[in-house]
Design an enzyme around this catalytic site. Structure first.
Site, PDB file in Angstrom:
ATOM      1  N   CYS A  41       0.853  -1.190   0.000  1.00 13.45           N
ATOM      2  CA  CYS A  41       0.000   0.000   0.000  1.00 13.45           C
ATOM      3  C   CYS A  41       0.895   1.249   0.000  1.00 13.45           C
ATOM      4  CB  CYS A  41      -0.899   0.001   1.234  1.00 13.45           C
ATOM      5  SG  CYS A  41      -2.059   1.399   1.269  1.00 13.45           S
ATOM      6  N   ASP A  43       0.465   3.780   1.674  1.00 13.45           N
ATOM      7  CA  ASP A  43       0.455   4.372   3.018  1.00 13.45           C
ATOM      8  C   ASP A  43       1.880   4.643   3.517  1.00 13.45           C
ATOM      9  OD1 ASP A  43       0.310   4.551   5.978  1.00 13.45           O
ATOM     10  OD2 ASP A  43      -1.804   4.091   5.664  1.00 13.45           O
ATOM     11  N   ARG A  45       3.099   4.842   6.255  1.00 12.30           N
ATOM     12  CA  ARG A  45       3.529   4.116   7.464  1.00 12.30           C
ATOM     13  C   ARG A  45       4.006   2.693   7.182  1.00 12.30           C
ATOM     14  NH1 ARG A  45      -2.118   5.269  10.294  1.00 12.30           N
ATOM     15  NH2 ARG A  45      -2.683   4.735   8.146  1.00 12.30           N
ATOM     16  N   HIS A  97      -2.125  -3.858   5.044  1.00 11.77           N
ATOM     17  CA  HIS A  97      -1.923  -3.475   6.447  1.00 11.77           C
ATOM     18  C   HIS A  97      -3.274  -3.269   7.105  1.00 11.77           C
ATOM     19  CE1 HIS A  97      -2.782   0.911   5.948  1.00 11.77           C
ATOM     20  NE2 HIS A  97      -2.468   0.630   4.706  1.00 11.77           N
ATOM     21  N   CYS A 100      -6.348  -0.153   6.905  1.00  8.27           N
ATOM     22  CA  CYS A 100      -6.081   0.514   5.625  1.00  8.27           C
ATOM     23  C   CYS A 100      -7.217   1.481   5.240  1.00  8.27           C
ATOM     24  CB  CYS A 100      -5.896  -0.539   4.536  1.00  8.27           C
ATOM     25  SG  CYS A 100      -5.513   0.164   2.917  1.00  8.27           S
TER      26      CYS A 100
END
Ligand code: ZN
Length: 210
Positions: A41, A43, A45, A97, A100
């Site tokens: 992803c 993302d 993080r 994750h 999400c």
């Protein structure tokens, strides 16, 4: 943070590595031979190299919103073909994750724009598993289960591509794994859906080549 700070940090990072190992960058510049393709992803993080503690050169990376393997995505297909046929990676890891944002958006009925079309495949997964999901009463738990189910679906999607099946047909060692990363503890969970041959695929998805 000022953008110039990033360049300063980069130069310090490069100098630190070069001081410890003067051959590091010249060796990497000559060739890359990663064994892993990470499809994760976007993302911020979930940074690929850091999560699995690998150095530059050790993991080939493709990221998009909610780690999707959409069959008409030329970007993803090109990355997979290059990784499998040229780099000859041995493992492709689909890494979702928990929590999400893309999965959350797909679970709701609000309209968010272009992204809704990108996330439609997740809605299909939610609909497909609606009976099992209806038994989960805690909403966050349900979000996390959909995150896992989405990863599992993307593992299947990838194994259905002719790129992956051609590699298996040519007896290349290639495994596709599904993981889910915990934002709150930094640990990945292996969803144990590893596929390493076309044998278990449904007939409709298997290519028969003479
Ligand atoms: Zn995400």
């Amino acid at each position: 943070m000022d953008i110039k700070e990033l360049i300063k940090r980069n130069h310090e990072w490069a100098e630190n590595i070069a001081n410890t190992d003067p051959d590091f960058f010249p060796t990497l510049a000559a060739q890359q031979k990663p064994e892993f393709l990470w499809i994760g992803c976007s993302d911020s993080r979930v940074p690929a190299n850091q999560v699995v503690d690998l150095d530059p050169g050790e993991v080939f990376v493709h990221r998009n919103v909610s780690n999707m393997v959409i069959h008409t995505d030329m970007n993803m297909l090109s990355v997979v073909q290059f990784a499998v046929e040229i780099l000859e990676v041995k493992h492709i890891i689909i890494v979702g994750h928990y929590g999400c944002g893309g999965v959350r958006a797909a679970m709701e009925q609000g309209e968010n724009g272009l992204i809704d079309n990108w996330l439609l495949d997740i809605k299909d997964t939610i609909y497909h598993h609606r009976k099992a999901l209806a038994n989960i009463t805690d909403y966050e738990e349900k979000v996390d289960r959909v995150c896992e189910l989405n990863v599992i679906q993307q593992v299947y999607n990838l194994s259905h591509t002719n790129i992956v099946q051609k590699a298996w047909r040519n007896n290349k060692r290639l495994q596709i794994h599904g993981w889910c990363y915990g934002l709150n503890n930094g640990k990945v969970k292996d969803l144990e859906v590893t596929v390493d041959s076309a044998e278990k695929l449904k007939d409709i998805y298997r290519y028969k080549v003479e």
